[in-house]
Design a protein around this motif. Structure first.
Motif, PDB file in Angstrom:
ATOM      1  N   ALA A  67       0.832  -1.207   0.000  1.00  0.00           N
ATOM      2  CA  ALA A  67       0.000   0.000   0.000  1.00  0.00           C
ATOM      3  C   ALA A  67       0.866   1.257   0.000  1.00  0.00           C
ATOM      4  O   ALA A  67       2.076   1.209   0.249  1.00  0.00           O
ATOM      5  N   SER A  68       0.232   2.369  -0.285  1.00  0.00           N
ATOM      6  CA  SER A  68       0.938   3.652  -0.235  1.00  0.00           C
ATOM      7  C   SER A  68       1.381   3.917   1.208  1.00  0.00           C
ATOM      8  O   SER A  68       0.794   3.372   2.151  1.00  0.00           O
ATOM      9  N   GLN A  70       0.945   6.391   3.253  1.00  0.00           N
ATOM     10  CA  GLN A  70      -0.095   6.916   4.128  1.00  0.00           C
ATOM     11  C   GLN A  70      -1.100   5.823   4.505  1.00  0.00           C
ATOM     12  O   GLN A  70      -1.501   5.705   5.663  1.00  0.00           O
ATOM     13  N   GLN A  71      -1.497   5.034   3.524  1.00  0.00           N
ATOM     14  CA  GLN A  71      -2.457   3.967   3.792  1.00  0.00           C
ATOM     15  C   GLN A  71      -1.818   2.878   4.656  1.00  0.00           C
ATOM     16  O   GLN A  71      -2.468   2.328   5.548  1.00  0.00           O
TER      17      GLN A  71
END
Length: 135
Positions: A67-68, A70-71
């Motif tokens: 995931a990114s 932030q995620q």
């Protein structure tokens, strides 16, 4: 430790460990129920539910890796909060078991001392005779 400093793998292992303990307790309870109800499907249902939940937790962990940032941080915080919740609930259950029936086992003075200790206080030393039945 906080969600930012705890390695995600440690959180995953902690969650899986709690799941394993919960399933072991449920299986023991289900074994007693199935002995009386003669329903082998309930044991199979519990193991399949545990397996699917375990697979879901592992898949969420794998998704958080790709995931990114932030995620991934958001997912890590959710997992860490869940692990803390499970730890706190397990500790509360353990303390509840210790306190169960305390009114029958312990004297009033000892119950007061323990209640004060839970609040972070200490009772003063009292000159109470050993036999509390005397007036």
């Amino acid at each position: 430790m906080s969600a930012a400093t705890t390695p995600p793998l440690h959180v995953l292992r902690g969650i899986l460990r709690h799941m394993k303990k919960t399933v072991a307790l449920e299986t023991n309870g289900a074994a007693a129920t199935t002995a009386t109800a003669s329903s082998p499907q309930s044991t199979n249902n519990n193991s399949s539910n545990e397996l699917s939940l375990r697979q879901h937790v592992i898949s969420q962990y794998k998704q958080s890796i790709t995931a990114s940032p932030q995620q991934a941080e958001h997912l890590r915080k959710i997992a860490y909060d869940y692990l803390n919740l499970k730890n706190d609930l397990a500790e509360r259950g353990r303390l509840h078991e210790l306190d169960a029936g305390a009114e029958d086992k312990l004297s009033g003075l000892e119950l007061s001392r323990r209640a004060a200790a839970r609040a972070g206080l200490q009772l003063p030393k009292l000159n109470v005779p050993r036999d509390e039945n005397t007036n």
